[in-house]
Design a protein around this motif. Sequence first.
Motif, short mmCIF file in Angstrom:
data_model
loop_
_atom_site.label_atom_id
_atom_site.label_comp_id
_atom_site.label_asym_id
_atom_site.label_seq_id
_atom_site.Cartn_x
_atom_site.Cartn_y
_atom_site.Cartn_z
N ILE A 227 60.19 132.42 2.54
CA ILE A 227 59.34 132.15 3.66
C ILE A 227 59.83 130.58 4.02
O ILE A 227 59.76 129.66 3.41
N ALA A 228 60.34 130.60 5.03
CA ALA A 228 60.81 129.13 5.67
C ALA A 228 59.79 128.12 5.72
O ALA A 228 58.59 128.66 6.02
N SER A 229 59.86 127.00 5.55
CA SER A 229 58.65 126.04 5.52
C SER A 229 58.12 125.90 7.00
O SER A 229 56.75 125.41 7.12
N SER A 230 58.89 126.11 7.87
CA SER A 230 58.35 126.41 9.20
C SER A 230 57.95 127.48 9.76
O SER A 230 57.52 127.50 11.02
N ALA A 231 57.97 128.46 9.11
CA ALA A 231 57.45 129.75 9.56
C ALA A 231 55.90 129.74 9.45
O ALA A 231 55.20 128.97 8.65
N THR A 232 55.22 130.35 10.24
CA THR A 232 53.74 130.54 10.29
C THR A 232 53.14 132.01 10.12
O THR A 232 53.54 132.74 10.44
N LEU A 233 52.12 131.92 9.12
CA LEU A 233 51.51 133.20 8.52
C LEU A 233 50.04 133.38 9.02
O LEU A 233 49.49 132.35 8.48
N GLY A 234 49.72 134.35 9.59
CA GLY A 234 48.21 134.36 10.09
C GLY A 234 47.48 134.88 8.88
O GLY A 234 47.88 135.28 7.80
N GLN A 235 46.09 134.78 9.12
CA GLN A 235 45.19 135.22 8.12
C GLN A 235 45.28 136.79 8.02
O GLN A 235 45.50 137.52 8.79
#
Length: 161
Positions: free
Chosen positions: A102-110
């Motif tokens: 997972i890239a550090s700038s990626a965002t994962l939702g709840q």
Amino acid sequence: MKHPVLIYGGGGHAAVLIDTLRLLGWDILGIVDDDPTLTGRVIHGIEVLGGNSIIAEHDPDAVELVNAIGSIRAVTARRVRFDTLTQAGYRFATVVHPSAVIASSATLGQGAQVMAGAVIQTLATVGDNALINTRASIDHHCVVGPHCHLAPGVTLSGQVT
């Protein structure tokens, strides 16, 4: 520190999640499934405790849920359980297999789930309750909406929504 988890759903995806949660060292309290024929059954070493009422026995601040309802023809059942239980104050744990990248700038939702070997690149966004299955690849600037399921091996090129 993570809260102990209850897994919602007793099908094949539950077994995959149990394996991942064990690798991550999480405490699994049991499985909840509304199918009464599953109560008491053991799935990959974890007991099915009963139906939805089991969740209400746990304080929403003391437990997290993991959505093991896969995409059975549609994501409707998965979405309904997520929406109903979050409205009741429960939180779904975001689960990322240790072999996922997972890239550090990626965002994962709840409640997002990223399974073994998946790759999520720079500035990609994965919505709440989305399931990124085994070896799926999401490239830069992609947006995967809430409740979406990317099947094993799916590849999204850059800037796909």
